[in-house]
Design an enzyme around this catalytic site. Structure first.
Site, PDB file in Angstrom:
ATOM      1  N   PRO A   1       0.783  -1.235   0.000  1.00 18.84           N
ATOM      2  CA  PRO A   1       0.000   0.000   0.000  1.00 18.84           C
ATOM      3  C   PRO A   1       0.815   1.285   0.000  1.00 18.84           C
ATOM      4  CG  PRO A   1      -0.041  -1.002   2.180  1.00 18.84           C
ATOM      5  CD  PRO A   1       0.754  -1.888   1.298  1.00 18.84           C
ATOM      6  N   GLU A   2       1.237   1.763  -1.175  1.00 19.79           N
ATOM      7  CA  GLU A   2       1.498   3.184  -1.307  1.00 19.79           C
ATOM      8  C   GLU A   2       0.251   3.717  -1.996  1.00 19.79           C
ATOM      9  OE1 GLU A   2       5.297   4.779  -1.856  1.00 19.79           O
ATOM     10  OE2 GLU A   2       6.346   2.947  -1.326  1.00 19.79           O
TER      11      GLU A   2
ATOM     12  N   LYS B   1      -3.332   7.454   1.741  1.00 15.65           N
ATOM     13  CA  LYS B   1      -3.366   6.015   2.017  1.00 15.65           C
ATOM     14  C   LYS B   1      -4.636   5.615   2.766  1.00 15.65           C
ATOM     15  CE  LYS B   1       1.626   6.110   2.180  1.00 15.65           C
ATOM     16  NZ  LYS B   1       2.776   6.211   3.081  1.00 15.65           N
TER      17      LYS B   1
ATOM     18  N   ASN C   1       7.816   4.685   1.358  1.00 20.24           N
ATOM     19  CA  ASN C   1       9.273   4.616   1.360  1.00 20.24           C
ATOM     20  C   ASN C   1       9.877   4.362  -0.027  1.00 20.24           C
ATOM     21  OD1 ASN C   1      11.570   4.997   2.847  1.00 20.24           O
ATOM     22  ND2 ASN C   1      11.742   2.864   3.498  1.00 20.24           N
TER      23      ASN C   1
ATOM     24  N   ARG D   1      12.855   4.665   9.543  1.00 17.07           N
ATOM     25  CA  ARG D   1      12.698   4.033   8.223  1.00 17.07           C
ATOM     26  C   ARG D   1      14.031   4.060   7.511  1.00 17.07           C
ATOM     27  NH1 ARG D   1       7.410   3.891   6.730  1.00 17.07           N
ATOM     28  NH2 ARG D   1       8.153   2.182   5.456  1.00 17.07           N
TER      29      ARG D   1
END
Length: 281
Positions: free
Chosen positions: A2-3, A52, A162, A254
């Site tokens: 899920p982006e 999102k 990311n 991240r």
DNA sequence: GTGGGATGGGCAA
DNA sequence: TGCCCCTCCCACA
């Protein structure tokens, strides 16, 4: 998965099956039982993605809100129901189709007010046709924070994760630690339109592909598995453009990837401060 | 077969 | 800052 692009895709596919229909909503693992009872046997008016977040409009003050987070997964198909598998938070169905949701970060029923509050909190989404890039660009230009942090801040710009962060910055030749306020409006507008392009292209063969064919070791045919990204998850491997080793460091929990040669360090602020008074004289 | 990591983000502390 | 959510995929055995 899920982006933002994947969420928009889910919204479109699910709309084809369920929008305008009266649906059965249940919560097989019991955790969403109260919410399911509020929604079941009602008509679904629309499914929309913002960044999102997904919203299912079941009427006034019955807004189903879903955020997949890191683990959330949808599964769907034609009736009958599939064999039970795993822990099922939410199930939506009519006579023809079913949809299952597992492991989401958020699955709750919001009032219209709560939905509005949430939407007011998130920045423009490059995949929304009416999104206003100026809102995001103004925020970035006011901030000393690194562009690598701002692109992941959903209140600044929504839908980027990311992978797209790493790949957009590479394609813009921007070091992730470049302070937002030092980046020109023109460069940020280009970054926005590149985000639209990459995210619309979305998944190819269940992969996100961000490399231009001419930059790949095999420029013709489908991108091979190892050449779908410039820098994301390529720590220590040679950059496809210049051959330098791709760098990686942990940043705000991240992993941040970049090419030290194609994305040079930002100019330190000291040298700018020193030159400014001289230039104004 | 197994185990670690990941495309997030909210919340308690 | 660390935990939760409790999935899927991949590298490695």
């Amino acid at each position: 998965m899920p982006e933002g692009n994947e969420l928009h895709r889910h919204a479109n596919l699910q709309s084809d099956w369920f929008t305008g229909r009266i649906l059965t909503v249940d919560a097989p693992n019991g955790r969403f039982a109260e919410g399911a009872a509020l929604l079941s046997r009602r008509k679904l008016r629309a499914i929309e993605a913002y960044g999102k977040h997904l919203f299912y409009d079941f009427g006034p003050n019955r807004q189903l809100h879903v955020h997949l987070g890191l683990y959330g997964k949808y599964r769907s198909g034609e009736m009958p129901f599939p064999e039970p598998r795993g822990i099922l938070r939410l199930r939506i169905s009519d006579k023809a189709h079913w949809l299952e949701l597992r492991g989401p970060t958020a699955c709750d029923v919001l009032s219209d007010q709560q939905r509005a509050t949430l939407l007011a909190r998130i920045g423009p989404d490059p995949l929304s046709p009416d999104a206003e890039p100026k809102v995001a660009i103004t925020r970035i230009r006011k901030s000393r924070a690194p562009i690598g942090a701002l692109l992941m801040d959903q209140s600044v710009i929504s839908g980027i994760g990311n992978i797209y962060r790493a790949e957009l910055l590479f394609r813009a030749k921007l070091h992730p630690l470049t302070p937002g306020k030092t980046i020109t409006v023109a460069k940020l507008l280009k970054l926005w339109s590149d985000a639209q392009t990459l995210m619309k292209a979305g998944m190819v063969d269940r992969r996100i592909v961000t490399t231009k064919p001419s930059d790949r070791p095999h420029p013709t045919g489908r991108a091979r598995r190892f050449e779908t990204h410039y820098v994301y998850r390529r720590k220590g491997l040679p950059c496809f453009v210049c051959g330098s080793e791709v760098a990686m460091k942990e940043f705000i929990g991240r992993k941040l990837y970049w090419c030290p040669c194609c994305q040079p360090e930002p100019t330190p602020p000291e040298s700018q401060d020193r030159s400014a008074p001289v230039a104004s004289r």
